[in-house]
Design a protein around this motif. Structure first.
Motif, PDB file in Angstrom:
ATOM      1  N   UNK A   1       0.817  -1.192   0.000  1.00  0.00           N
ATOM      2  CA  UNK A   1       0.000   0.000   0.000  1.00  0.00           C
ATOM      3  C   UNK A   1       0.864   1.261   0.000  1.00  0.00           C
ATOM      4  N   UNK A   2       1.960   1.189   0.706  1.00  0.00           N
ATOM      5  CA  UNK A   2       2.878   2.320   0.779  1.00  0.00           C
ATOM      6  C   UNK A   2       3.490   2.604  -0.594  1.00  0.00           C
ATOM      7  N   UNK A   3       3.846   1.543  -1.287  1.00  0.00           N
ATOM      8  CA  UNK A   3       4.444   1.702  -2.627  1.00  0.00           C
ATOM      9  C   UNK A   3       3.429   2.327  -3.579  1.00  0.00           C
ATOM     10  N   UNK A   4       2.190   1.890  -3.485  1.00  0.00           N
ATOM     11  CA  UNK A   4       1.137   2.447  -4.342  1.00  0.00           C
ATOM     12  C   UNK A   4       0.943   3.931  -4.052  1.00  0.00           C
ATOM     13  N   UNK A   5       0.950   4.322  -2.787  1.00  0.00           N
ATOM     14  CA  UNK A   5       0.821   5.728  -2.410  1.00  0.00           C
ATOM     15  C   UNK A   5       1.978   6.560  -2.940  1.00  0.00           C
ATOM     16  N   UNK A   6       3.179   5.996  -2.871  1.00  0.00           N
ATOM     17  CA  UNK A   6       4.362   6.696  -3.383  1.00  0.00           C
ATOM     18  C   UNK A   6       4.255   6.895  -4.893  1.00  0.00           C
ATOM     19  N   UNK A   7       3.809   5.872  -5.583  1.00  0.00           N
ATOM     20  CA  UNK A   7       3.671   5.964  -7.040  1.00  0.00           C
ATOM     21  C   UNK A   7       2.612   6.997  -7.427  1.00  0.00           C
TER      22      UNK A   7
END
Length: 169
Positions: A1-7
């Motif tokens: 989820x964190x990676x998706x938010x960063x992207x």
């Protein structure tokens, strides 16, 4: 989820930067289109002796968006009985949001409306010719400026997104 938010953050900031870059690149094109439209208007006034509402109708048909809307509104205003100078000024104010032009560009373009319909064809020709020369100078400066600024905003958007991600992590 964190990676998706960063992207999403990087993509959102990048798209914002690309949007600013597009608007900056669009300005010289709009100035060139305006100059070509004024050349056509000059031809219609001087050589064709076309009445202004009809001349603006011709310009509406022969120009691209957003100038199409500008000349279309001018034609409507003149058909309703407004004077050419007032119609030109009011149309500039109403159509400003559809363009990527700066206020100094509009100041030069506004000079066309000062002589429309008030003087003979020769004086109108001189006024339009003067504005065209001024627009060419502004367009050349805008092309130089936009090349640098558009690149900067493109990179700045993505780099700003990456910086935001690094701050949040």
């Amino acid at each position: 989820m964190l990676i998706l938010g960063c992207m999403v953050l990087i993509a959102g900031c990048g798209c914002l930067g690309l949007w600013f870059a597009y608007r900056i690149r669009r300005r010289p094109q709009e100035l060139r289109e305006c100059s070509m439209a004024l050349a056509l208007l000059d031809t219609e006034i001087v050589w064709g002796a076309t009445p202004l509402p009809e001349a603006f109708g011709i310009l509406k048909e022969r120009t691209d968006v957003p100038w199409q809307g500008f000349f279309g509104e001018l034609k409507e205003r003149l058909s309703q009985g407004e004077s050419a100078g007032i119609a030109w000024k009011e149309t500039m104010i109403a159509q400003n949001s559809h363009f990527c032009l700066k206020s100094e560009d509009w100041n030069v373009i506004g000079d066309v409306g000062k002589g429309l319909g008030r003087s003979d064809r020769t004086e109108q020709h001189k006024q339009i010719e003067l504005v065209q020369r001024q627009l060419m100078v502004i367009k050349e400066q805008a092309e130089t400026w936009s090349g640098k600024q558009a690149k900067m905003w493109s990179y700045l958007g993505f780099l700003g997104g990456i910086a935001g991600v690094l701050i949040l992590i």
